[in-house]
Design an enzyme around this catalytic site. Sequence first.
Site, mmCIF file in Angstrom:
data_model
loop_
_atom_site.group_PDB
_atom_site.id
_atom_site.type_symbol
_atom_site.label_atom_id
_atom_site.label_comp_id
_atom_site.label_asym_id
_atom_site.label_seq_id
_atom_site.Cartn_x
_atom_site.Cartn_y
_atom_site.Cartn_z
ATOM 1 N N ALA A 1 0.905 -1.067 0.003
ATOM 2 C CA ALA A 1 -0.117 -0.169 0.189
ATOM 3 C C ALA A 1 0.916 1.204 0.202
ATOM 4 O O ALA A 1 1.940 1.375 0.451
ATOM 5 C CB ALA A 1 -0.739 -0.077 1.156
ATOM 6 N N ASP A 2 0.241 2.323 -0.606
ATOM 7 C CA ASP A 2 0.950 3.545 -0.413
ATOM 8 C C ASP A 2 0.072 4.685 -0.726
ATOM 9 O O ASP A 2 -1.178 4.303 -0.961
ATOM 10 C CB ASP A 2 2.148 3.697 -1.721
ATOM 11 C CG ASP A 2 3.240 4.880 -1.302
ATOM 12 O OD1 ASP A 2 3.938 4.679 -0.562
ATOM 13 O OD2 ASP A 2 2.899 6.077 -2.165
ATOM 14 N N GLN A 3 0.469 6.006 -0.369
ATOM 15 C CA GLN A 3 -0.554 6.771 -0.377
ATOM 16 C C GLN A 3 0.040 8.241 -0.855
ATOM 17 O O GLN A 3 1.284 8.266 -0.450
ATOM 18 C CB GLN A 3 -1.240 7.202 1.145
ATOM 19 C CG GLN A 3 -2.346 8.331 1.055
ATOM 20 C CD GLN A 3 -2.967 8.264 2.401
ATOM 21 O OE1 GLN A 3 -2.338 9.047 3.131
ATOM 22 N NE2 GLN A 3 -4.344 8.118 2.451
#
Length: 197
Positions: free
Chosen positions: A69-71
């Site tokens: 996951a990344d934002q």
Amino acid sequence: MTQPLILASSSIYRRELLSRLKIPFSCISPDVDESPNQGESAAALALRLSILKARTVAHQHPEAIVIGADQAASLAGQIIGKPGSLSAAEQQLGRLSGQTVVFHSALTVVRGDNYCKSIDVPTACVFRTLSPSAIQRYVQIDQPSDTAGSAKAECLGIALMERMDSSDPTAIIGLPLIALTHMLCEVGLDPLEHAKV
């Protein structure tokens, strides 16, 4: 026997979110370069990094189901990075006051060589008009120097917001659980069947 589940992240917030699904998992921090590419959009950056993180850990643990996951955040199409210091966080929040920031929460699930699926779940956040004193007080309390957009929505940062629009209320914290549940079901790990009480 169910394949092991690994969260490719060192984020305590993502770990807490994934624990809500009540499926046993372990965490491994992927060592990847998170620098944006020239001209890369926030959505493309978040997706690329979520894939890179998942594949990096999956390569080391081919028997596992791996979640990456990344934002990344953007204001008027420009990537907003992590401020890196409290004074920079104050400046960043001054810029975001009264503006709409889109947080792109990208998610990737990898299982061996036969499954790799990614999605970007955007959240549009309308920031309140913030006074310098309110910004300063917030920054001292939440210490958001390591957070894109200088706003920790899982903490007091929620008070910075006028409104949030998203298809998934967990996306803003960095791990969209609705999309993740769909992906886990596709690899035979439905939380409603595998949750541990």
